[in-house]
Design an enzyme around this catalytic site. Structure first.
Site, PDB file in Angstrom:
ATOM      1  N   GLY A 115      65.625 -41.038 106.645  1.00  0.00           N
ATOM      2  CA  GLY A 115      66.155 -42.171 105.903  1.00  0.00           C
ATOM      3  C   GLY A 115      67.575 -41.896 105.446  1.00  0.00           C
ATOM      4  O   GLY A 115      68.206 -40.929 105.922  1.00  0.00           O
ATOM      5  N   ASP A 116      68.086 -42.672 104.498  1.00  0.00           N
ATOM      6  CA  ASP A 116      69.506 -42.544 104.168  1.00  0.00           C
ATOM      7  C   ASP A 116      69.871 -41.167 103.610  1.00  0.00           C
ATOM      8  O   ASP A 116      70.921 -40.628 103.951  1.00  0.00           O
ATOM      9  CB  ASP A 116      69.990 -43.690 103.260  1.00  0.00           C
ATOM     10  CG  ASP A 116      69.263 -43.724 101.939  1.00  0.00           C
ATOM     11  OD1 ASP A 116      68.193 -43.086 101.855  1.00  0.00           O
ATOM     12  OD2 ASP A 116      69.745 -44.374 101.007  1.00  0.00           O
ATOM     13  N   THR A 118      68.463 -38.218 104.293  1.00  0.00           N
ATOM     14  CA  THR A 118      68.470 -37.259 105.408  1.00  0.00           C
ATOM     15  C   THR A 118      69.653 -37.515 106.336  1.00  0.00           C
ATOM     16  O   THR A 118      70.311 -36.577 106.807  1.00  0.00           O
ATOM     17  CB  THR A 118      67.142 -37.377 106.192  1.00  0.00           C
ATOM     18  OG1 THR A 118      66.074 -37.178 105.270  1.00  0.00           O
ATOM     19  CG2 THR A 118      67.051 -36.364 107.308  1.00  0.00           C
ATOM     20  N   ASP A 140      61.041 -48.534 103.926  1.00  0.00           N
ATOM     21  CA  ASP A 140      61.803 -49.449 103.061  1.00  0.00           C
ATOM     22  C   ASP A 140      62.723 -50.397 103.840  1.00  0.00           C
ATOM     23  O   ASP A 140      63.177 -51.393 103.297  1.00  0.00           O
ATOM     24  CB  ASP A 140      62.678 -48.647 102.081  1.00  0.00           C
ATOM     25  CG  ASP A 140      61.876 -47.671 101.250  1.00  0.00           C
ATOM     26  OD1 ASP A 140      60.678 -47.915 101.046  1.00  0.00           O
ATOM     27  OD2 ASP A 140      62.447 -46.650 100.820  1.00  0.00           O
ATOM     28  N   ARG A 288      52.512 -45.638 103.450  1.00  0.00           N
ATOM     29  CA  ARG A 288      53.187 -44.636 104.282  1.00  0.00           C
ATOM     30  C   ARG A 288      52.225 -43.871 105.188  1.00  0.00           C
ATOM     31  O   ARG A 288      52.667 -43.214 106.131  1.00  0.00           O
ATOM     32  CB  ARG A 288      53.918 -43.624 103.390  1.00  0.00           C
ATOM     33  CG  ARG A 288      55.107 -44.208 102.715  1.00  0.00           C
ATOM     34  CD  ARG A 288      56.245 -43.256 102.508  1.00  0.00           C
ATOM     35  NE  ARG A 288      55.950 -41.897 102.217  1.00  0.00           N
ATOM     36  CZ  ARG A 288      56.418 -41.227 101.162  1.00  0.00           C
ATOM     37  NH1 ARG A 288      57.175 -41.850 100.270  1.00  0.00           N
ATOM     38  NH2 ARG A 288      56.163 -39.956 100.995  1.00  0.00           N
TER      39      ARG A 288
HETATM   40  O1  F6P Z   1      61.574 -44.183 100.646  1.00  0.00           O
HETATM   41  C1  F6P Z   1      60.217 -44.264 100.891  1.00  0.00           C
HETATM   42  C2  F6P Z   1      59.431 -44.332  99.606  1.00  0.00           C
HETATM   43  O2  F6P Z   1      58.063 -44.463  99.931  1.00  0.00           O
HETATM   44  C3  F6P Z   1      59.860 -45.428  98.642  1.00  0.00           C
HETATM   45  O3  F6P Z   1      59.403 -46.701  99.004  1.00  0.00           O
HETATM   46  C4  F6P Z   1      59.292 -44.906  97.352  1.00  0.00           C
HETATM   47  O4  F6P Z   1      60.015 -45.408  96.246  1.00  0.00           O
HETATM   48  C5  F6P Z   1      59.472 -43.410  97.468  1.00  0.00           C
HETATM   49  O5  F6P Z   1      59.590 -43.131  98.857  1.00  0.00           O
HETATM   50  C6  F6P Z   1      58.340 -42.605  96.888  1.00  0.00           C
HETATM   51  O6  F6P Z   1      58.663 -41.262  96.966  1.00  0.00           O
HETATM   52  P1  F6P Z   1      57.621 -40.076  96.766  1.00  0.00           P
HETATM   53  O7  F6P Z   1      56.776 -39.983  98.002  1.00  0.00           O
HETATM   54  O8  F6P Z   1      58.469 -38.900  96.548  1.00  0.00           O
HETATM   55  O9  F6P Z   1      56.771 -40.439  95.579  1.00  0.00           O
END
Ligand code: F6P
Length: 361
Positions: A115-116, A118, A140, A288
């Site tokens: 993502g941005d 990285t 996202d 995710r």
């Molecule tokens: O950037 C992906 C993401 O899932 C976002 O939508 C969310 O805010 C964040 O990462 C959550 O991060 P972590 O997995 O560190 O809780």
């Protein structure tokens, strides 16, 4: 002479489709006679020289599998890397170790899937002379110059399914059901799933909301005999006159703030103002995990192939991107640090408004 050895790395949060990209990178490289090293655990693997030769045994059967076969994926940054000194954590620039390790394995170019955050690091590594191609990864969909990041469609699919399920329980209890989606500072997941799942209100960071607007919508539905309402809210949405809702602050992390909690905040406010029972569902990491949708498998495969082909064509320091349904290569330096918010006049917003969906403004 063409390229002989490349490496592939995944960084940042995980996302459905990572393995599909890795598979496509490997298979495409094979067809060009290029050897591929897998880097374990994101940039940490390049600091620790933790790389291995990718082979068919790593690739077989991974197309539909969530997660990453490259160990863990994380937000480690070699330009700000933690080390323990005299019992204290200090942050150091170990980027030269990364370059030295890449040279040690005679790796000529790096495919960075991220993502941005990285891709930003990838851009800095490119500045040190290592050719890079980036692959835009994130649920996202917040990366500039590409219409889609892989992983987004899978997240939208999970959120849409959740909205379908919330509809029947909302109807059975005459409740207001609130679904909080991920998305960080942008509202793409909430917007798309809200349209796909028939939400009555869609609240996104790009359009700050007014409490009265949401209340009016719920009450108008009641007056029309609809005793339930469905709200989808992006985790980064905020009231017109208020602040974002922060779930936690992670010291030392490059992205310190984790958003979350706005759904429950909205539920409390609606209950106080209307006496209608509300419930909040926070989808969280369900968005995710698991298998990528067919769309994401195809997009990830196209990206993986294009990343290697881009290198073979001697185009470096690029990011593969989807534009007008074609995969192209854009300059990495143009992408990094640029947000990709939902335009307030995005066609889907206009469609939503035409369908009388409330955006809270
Ligand atoms: O950037 C992906 C993401 O899932 C976002 O939508 C969310 O805010 C964040 O990462 C959550 O991060 P972590 O997995 O560190 O809780």
């Amino acid at each position: 002479m063409g390229m002989k050895r490349i490496a592939v790395l995944t960084g940042g949060g995980d996302c459905p489709g990572l393995n599909a990209v890795i598979r496509a990178v490997y298979k495409t490289a094979q067809s060009y006679g290029i050897t591929v090293y897998g880097v374990r655990n994101g940039f940490r693997g390049l600091v620790e020289a933790d790389v291995f030769l990718l082979g068919p045994e790593h690739i077989s059967g991974i197309l539909p599998r969530g997660g990453t076969v490259l160990g863990t994926t994380n937000r480690d940054n070699p330009f700000h890397y933690p080390a323990l000194e005299a019992g204290q954590v200090v942050y150091k620039d170990v980027s030269q170790t990364v370059i030295a390790n890449l040279h040690k394995y005679e790796i000529e170019a790096l495919v960075v899937i991220g993502g941005d955050g990285t891709l930003n690091i990838a851009g800095e590594i490119a500045d040190l002379g290592m050719p890079i191609v980036g692959v835009p990864k994130t649920i996202d969909n917040d990366i500039a110059y590409t219409e889609r990041t892989f992983g987004f469609d899978s997240a939208v699919s999970v959120a849409t399914d959740a909205l379908d399920r919330l509809h029947t329980t909302a109807e059975s209890h005459h409740r207001v059901m609130i679904l909080e989606s991920m998305g960080r500072w942008v509202g793409h997941i909430a917007l798309h799933s809200g349209i796909g799942g028939g939400a009555d209100c869609i609240l996104i960071p790009e359009i700050p909301f007014k409490w009265e607007s949401i209340i009016n919508k719920i009450q108008a539905r009641q007056q029309a005999g609809k005793n339930f309402s469905i709200i989808v809210v992006a985790e980064g949405a905020k009231p017109f006159d208020g602040e974002i809702t922060v779930a936690r602050v992670i010291e030392g992390s490059p992205e310190k703030i984790r958003l979350g909690g706005v759904g429950e905040r909205i539920a409390k406010e609606i209950e106080q103002r209307t006496a209608i029972e509300c419930r909040t569902t926070v989808l969280g990491h369900l968005q995710r995990g698991g298998s990528p949708t067919p769309y994401d498998r195809i997009l990830a495969t196209r990206y993986g192939e294009a990343a290697v082909t881009t290198l073979v064509q001697k185009k470096v320091n690029k990011m593969v991107a989807l534009q007008n349904d074609r995969i192209i290569a854009v300059d990495l330096k143009d992408v990094v640090g640029k947000p990709n918010p939902v335009a307030v006049d995005h066609q889907l917003v206009l469609t939503g408004r035409a369908l009388d969906i409330c955006f809270g403004d």
